[in-house]
Design an enzyme around this catalytic site. Structure first.
Site, PDB file in Angstrom:
ATOM      1  CD  GLU A   1      15.189  -9.883 -53.822  1.00  0.00           C
ATOM      2  OE1 GLU A   1      14.710 -10.403 -52.778  1.00  0.00           O
ATOM      3  OE2 GLU A   1      16.301  -9.325 -53.846  1.00  0.00           O
TER       4      GLU A   1
ATOM      5  NE  ARG B   1      16.766  -6.949 -45.915  1.00  0.00           N
ATOM      6  CZ  ARG B   1      15.800  -6.991 -46.824  1.00  0.00           C
ATOM      7  NH1 ARG B   1      14.628  -6.453 -46.564  1.00  0.00           N
ATOM      8  NH2 ARG B   1      16.009  -7.553 -47.994  1.00  0.00           N
TER       9      ARG B   1
ATOM     10  CD  GLU C   1       4.099  -8.450 -36.482  1.00  0.00           C
ATOM     11  OE1 GLU C   1       2.927  -8.517 -36.102  1.00  0.00           O
ATOM     12  OE2 GLU C   1       5.077  -8.406 -35.721  1.00  0.00           O
TER      13      GLU C   1
ATOM     14  CG  ASN D   1      11.028  -0.835 -51.186  1.00  0.00           C
ATOM     15  OD1 ASN D   1      10.926   0.306 -51.612  1.00  0.00           O
ATOM     16  ND2 ASN D   1      10.129  -1.768 -51.443  1.00  0.00           N
ATOM     17  N   PRO D   2      12.314   2.239 -49.687  1.00  0.00           N
ATOM     18  CG  PRO D   2      12.651   4.261 -50.861  1.00  0.00           C
ATOM     19  CD  PRO D   2      13.021   2.786 -50.874  1.00  0.00           C
TER      20      PRO D   2
END
Length: 676
Positions: free
Chosen positions: A310, A516, A558, A582-583
């Site tokens: 976000e 993640r 990174e 998120n792609p």
């Protein structure tokens, strides 16, 4: 146990008969008024015609029949609820036309077939009863279908409404109204609206607006005649935006009381989280509402983002707002250590960062008394009751940007609607990611919802550390590279199996795994070593050696560098049921994207990518290996996929400009603020 289709059909038939009996009972026991008095005679003159009503107000529409010999058909959707409605209409002597418009969705709901059948029925001497607004909404906005039928058939549309003095309304998208016996009933018919056979787009839109305006007018008049409060029958999405928000219910009050009572335990909870690296002990006071820095002078826009994803989405929003209003100052709050680090690196000189306070009323009040923001901007699905209620109590405008509502969240809020409405009605504006989510927020009591798209589409790609990129390229040389980013527990094993299969075709393959949650890096390294892989771990300062098979990038901030390094990236959270990550960041850096089947968190982006050939969906380690083999072996195929992904995202862009334009309306002018 699931019911058989025959059982469901029989139950719908029984329920439909009961509904028809209820409609007949209401009419028999009520005083009925028509306006104009000769409404039925006028309908008979224009027969066959199209009787237009609002969805949710159809229960007594059979009363618009001009006479027993007049043939009437009704358009009914194909879904389960319509089976019940259709059974009731058949019982009342109305023939059925199956199908309905898509309401802005791509799903075929039988609309084309229904349109043809409707036109044919009108030409065969049937009057047609149909709702002007198409499920699932927006409510009480006439669709294009009704004016198209009028144009093709050459028959008029007559907007009609019926209201009863005694009724119950349900909190459906169209506010379904159940009329009760012993009422006063008003039937109101508007003037006929004719649509020329050669009408173009402009004329059709004008006719659509005529239908909409007339339906609003006759509906209002019907409720005036019976002396009932029309607001009780008005969909929540059409509630007056200037009306006061709903009062908190007992559960919201209980929540706030509970959070207040738990305050003595807050320092202990924070201390436990600090030990696991989830809190910053130096800034514990911020979580209790104590500011660690002074408020900047002038107009202050407070933006709250949950975590890294976000924050990445709202940083460009802050930059663009700052360019439009150089006088603005910004307070960015987040709830995680990783997002705080990202804010420290990327916030400009006119912005400061604080941790968001825990959601106790006292902490929220302390936070707001210090910062006194001129606008509060929450992101995505960040709904903190105490913060929202305390902000609203101080008459600070509140916006929800990049607003997201999953199916699960919508169902949960719907079950707790008495809590949802007092919260969502306090937002001055909600800027939703798509039309479906906008409708969901409206159904939960939000009064000003606009579908603008996903801010993450317009966000610039994450930055690249050019020195690190060159360093990694140097140590990897010409070795083939494949990345798996934002992976969750349960996915890395599949990536490892895919690596082993690919290594047979690509000597020296290096697979980069960026979990993640970077804190999982050490445990992940041990797991892979136990499976026999040679592993290097970036958080220890290591780079891939000549024999490194899997390189674990367990660091923060990174991903941009990794996407620039790898030609192909699997985006995690999608092989397991986490809804996907998120792609867009990978696409913007030129990496071809692979995804698992669970991508509902980024539904619009993945649908566009799949439609334009910009991603490959994989379901297993074998699928991953096959897709990577196909792309690494064929540079033309790889470039074609990249081009398709870029085209897909171009079709979804524009949310940033729309969001900035909307928020600027709620920010005060600095000169006016100084004068006051």
């Amino acid at each position: 146990m699931a019911r058989s289709p025959d059982t469901t059909r029989r139950l719908n038939q029984l329920a439909g008969r009961a509904l028809a009996g209820m409609i007949s009972l209401v009419r028999r026991t009520s005083k009925i008024v028509y306006e104009p008095e000769n409404a039925l005679q006028k309908l008979a003159v224009d027969h066959p015609l199209i009787v237009a009503v609002w969805h949710g107000q159809f229960m007594l529409t059979s009363g618009f029949r001009p006479g027993p010999d007049v043939k009437v058909a009704a358009m009914v959707a194909r879904h389960g609820d319509a089976e019940l409605i259709g059974a009731a209409m058949e019982r009342l002597g109305v023939e059925l036309i199956r199908g309905a418009g898509a309401g802005g969705r791509r799903k075929d709901r039988g609309g084309v077939h229904a349109l043809r059948q409707a036109v044919r029925s009108l030409k065969d001497g049937y009057s047609l009863v149909m709702t002007a607004d198409v499920p699932p909404g927006p409510a009480r906005r006439a669709g294009e279908g009704i004016v198209t039928i009028a144009r093709l058939s050459g028959r008029p549309i007559v907007p009609c409404a019926v209201a009863s003095s005694r009724f119950r309304s349900l909190d459906t998208w169209s506010r379904l109204t159940i009329n009760l016996p012993g009422s006063k009933i008003a039937y109101v018919a508007g003037d006929p609206i004719w649509v020329s056979a050669d009408a173009g787009e402009t004329e059709l839109e004008f006719a659509r607006q005529q239908v909409e305006r007339s339906l609003h007018a006759v509906t209002k008049r019907a409720y005036q005649i019976v002396g009932a409060d029309i607001r009780r029958a008005t969909p929540l999405s059409l509630t007056d935006p200037d009306a006061p928000p709903a009062d908190p219910d007992f559960r919201l009050k209980a929540y706030r009381t509970t959070m207040s009572m738990l305050r003595p335990f807050a320092p202990l909870i924070l201390k436990v989280r600090e030990r696991s690296g989830k809190e910053d002990p130096r800034r514990r006071g911020e979580r209790l509402g104590y500011a660690s820095i002074a408020r900047p002078t002038g107009v202050l826009c407070w933006v709250h983002a949950a975590s890294v994803g976000e924050t990445n989405a709202v940083l460009p929003l802050i930059e663009t707002l700052s360019a439009a209003r150089p006088d603005l100052h910004f307070l960015l709050t987040t709830g995680t250590v990783t997002s705080a680090g990202l804010a420290e690196r990327r916030l400009g000189p006119n912005a400061v960062h604080q941790y968001v306070p825990l959601d106790a009323p006292e902490y929220a009040a302390r936070f707001l008394e210090h910062w006194r923001p001129d606008l509060a901007v929450f992101t995505e699905s960040e709904i903190w009751p105490s913060l929202i209620l305390e902000t609203s109590r101080r008459e600070i405008p509140i916006a929800l940007v990049n607003a997201r509502l999953s199916h699960r969240s919508r169902r949960r809020w719907q079950r707790n609607k008495s809590m949802a409405v007092p919260l969502f009605s306090r937002f001055n504006i909600i800027l939703a990611q798509n039309d479906r989510m906008a409708l969901g927020f409206s159904a939960l009591g939000a009064r000003n919802v606009v579908s603008v798209g996903n801010l993450k589409i317009d966000a610039p790609p994450p930055p690249i550390d050019l020195n690190e990129l060159e360093r990694l390229k140097a140590v990897l040389g010409d070795r083939p590279v494949f990345a798996a980013a934002s992976t969750h527990e349960g996915e890395e094993e599949s990536i490892a199996v895919a690596h082993r299969a690919l290594a047979r075709s690509f000597e020296g393959l290096c697979t980069i795994i960026a979990p993640r949650h970077p804190e999982r890096g050490t445990a992940l390294a041990e797991m892979l070593k136990n499976l026999g892989f040679t592993v290097a771990q970036r958080s220890t300062g290591a780079v891939p050696g000549p024999r490194t098979e899997i390189y674990i990038a367990d660091t923060i901030g990174e991903l941009g560098t990794l996407y620039a390094l790898a030609p192909i990236a699997f985006i995690g959270g999608s092989l397991v049921e986490r809804g996907g990550q998120n792609p867009i960041e990978a696409v913007r850096h030129g990496a071809a994207v692979l995804t698992g089947p669970h991508w509902q968190n980024f539904r619009d982006a993945y649908r566009a990518l799949l439609r334009h050939g910009g991603t490959i969906e994989v379901k297993s380690s074998a699928d991953i290996a096959a897709a990577v083999l196909k792309l690494l072996d064929n540079p033309v195929e790889l470039q074609s996929m990249r081009d398709g992904a870029t085209r897909a995202l171009d079709t979804l862009s524009g949310a940033l400009d729309k969001t900035v334009e909307a928020l600027l309306r709620y920010l005060p002018d600095e000169r006016l603020k100084r004068a006051s």
